[in-house]
Write a protein that holds these residues in place. Structure first.
Motif, PDB file in Angstrom:
ATOM      1  N   VAL A 299     -12.717 -20.909 -50.686  1.00  0.00           N
ATOM      2  CA  VAL A 299     -12.655 -19.638 -51.217  1.00  0.00           C
ATOM      3  C   VAL A 299     -13.236 -19.672 -52.976  1.00  0.00           C
ATOM      4  O   VAL A 299     -14.234 -18.930 -53.176  1.00  0.00           O
ATOM      5  N   SER A 335     -11.101 -12.121 -53.398  1.00  0.00           N
ATOM      6  CA  SER A 335     -10.981 -13.279 -53.031  1.00  0.00           C
ATOM      7  C   SER A 335      -9.624 -13.135 -52.160  1.00  0.00           C
ATOM      8  O   SER A 335      -9.302 -13.560 -50.990  1.00  0.00           O
ATOM      9  N   GLY A 387      -9.044 -16.650 -56.713  1.00  0.00           N
ATOM     10  CA  GLY A 387     -10.062 -15.664 -57.254  1.00  0.00           C
ATOM     11  C   GLY A 387      -9.974 -15.815 -59.057  1.00  0.00           C
ATOM     12  O   GLY A 387     -10.742 -15.320 -59.541  1.00  0.00           O
TER      13      GLY A 387
END
Length: 404
Positions: A299, A335, A387
């Motif tokens: 991610v 995210s 994130g």
């Protein structure tokens, strides 16, 4: 930017890039699904094994097995022939508070034939005391008797797995089977007990009289085990000492010479079971959690690449008044949404997979809600962490450079 607009903006960004979003979600999806399935099956198997253990090894019992030991005290492998029916008779006569002793011998993979249908199965030889000593009777037919043992009768008790594999729709009671070249009449179907502490299916076995096993099937004069059942109020540790002294004397072992036998009590077996269950309770869930963390790395990398691809969007938003913290929160939220949604979908997939596995294989599964929720929580946490770096990079982009 208020929270509602921030959420809507994040959802639109994720929806415009469905392939990228799906790829980011994949790591969390696999990790939480694996965690749910592994822990559920592990809990079910662990409980099944523990239930079998309590049924088979509970109470005041001592298991005796012959072993080979070096002078260092380490147990060596190999079949030992030192435990005999004479030893069993001596233990019955000399150990205080003995209720019964069930001698045992077995073949781990014997050929069983019924009407041309041949399978491999475990064959065990036991006495008429097996039913009471191991807390396992029959659901149909009758159990072994002392007459069967004295006469070395060719009679057999079959487990439920054997019935399913060999007899199908035929009633096994009264049928003739062959173990190797020796014919046996089936007189009973054993109560199902599932897996033993070693993970072996104890329903895939046949029990015949110990005398028949030793004389007609194996042609041996030694035993592989003897289960001693004591009175409930007997001193178990003292009885173990008496058993050891009797066997050392009968086997003519000198002082300092290692035992050629081993004794097991329920406490020792329970420790062994708990040690074996660590793979279900620690190692396998750890592997699943690691896959979630690896998914977080995916991610983070994809989000970092997307910052470069979305420079124009970021610059335009800043040009119309978006603050760096608004950009930062949007990327963290994106995210987090990806990993959270992936975790929630994985929960459904995990329980669907469990339903299929338990239906088709007969496996037993628990319901690990706490662990599953922990997996989703970890997915949310790693989503937030994944994130941060992309969000920092996006928030510090110069809007002028981004719009060129």
């Amino acid at each position: 930017m208020n929270a509602r607009r921030l959420l809507a903006s994040s959802l639109r960004a994720l929806g415009r890039n469905k392939l990228r979003t799906g790829f980011m979600m994949l790591g969390t999806l696999i990790g939480v699904t694996a965690l749910t399935v592994v822990v559920a099956l592990g809990q079910g198997t662990q409980q099944q094994v523990l239930d079998t253990f309590r049924r088979m090894f509970g109470g005041s019992t001592i298991m005796v097995q012959p072993v080979a030991a070096s002078h260092s005290g380490m147990v060596q492998s190999g079949i030992r022939t030192t435990l005999t029916l004479g030893d069993v008779a001596a233990l019955e006569a000399e150990v205080p508070d003995v209720r019964m002793i069930d001698p045992g011998q077995f073949i781990p993979a014997a050929d069983l034939v019924f009407e041309g249908n041949a399978v491999k199965t475990t064959v065990r030889g036991h006495s008429e005391h097996h039913e009471a000593a191991w807390n396992r009777g029959v659901t149909r037919g009758s159990f072994l008797t002392d007459q069967h043992v004295r006469a070395s009768a060719r009679v057999a008790l079959v487990g439920e797995t054997v019935v399913e594999r060999v007899f199908a729709e035929v009633d096994p009671i009264g049928q003739t089977i062959r173990i190797g070249t020796v014919p046996f009449e089936v007189i009973g179907v054993l109560e199902p007990i599932g897996l033993d502490p070693h993970g072996v299916d104890r329903d895939n076995e046949i029990i015949i009289p110990i005398s028949t096993m030793m004389r007609r099937v194996m042609n041996v004069d030694y035993l592989l085990s003897a289960r001693i059942v004591l009175d409930p109020d007997a001193d178990l540790e003292a009885a173990v000492g008496v058993v050891s002294n009797i066997l050392r004397t009968r086997h003519r072992l000198a002082d300092g010479e290692p035992d050629d036998f081993q004794t097991w009590t329920p406490v020792q077996v329970e420790r062994m079971v708990e040690s074996g269950n660590r793979v279900f309770t620690v190692l396998l869930p750890l592997v699943a959690l690691i896959s979630i963390v690896v998914g977080a790395g995916v991610v983070a990398n994809v989000m970092l690449m997307s910052v470069g691809q979305r420079k124009h969007e970021i610059g335009l938003r800043k040009a119309v008044g978006a603050r760096p913290r608004d950009i930062w929160w949007q990327f963290v939220l994106e995210s987090t949404l990806v990993t959270t949604v992936g975790g929630l979908i994985a929960v459904g997939l995990g329980f669907a997979a469990l339903a299929v596995i338990t239906t088709r294989t007969g496996a037993v599964a628990g319901f690990p809600w706490a662990v599953t929720l922990l997996g989703v929580g970890v997915a949310v946490g790693v989503g937030i962490l994944a994130g941060v770096a992309p969000a920092n990079r996006a928030a510090t982009l110069d809007p002028v450079d981004s719009l060129r």
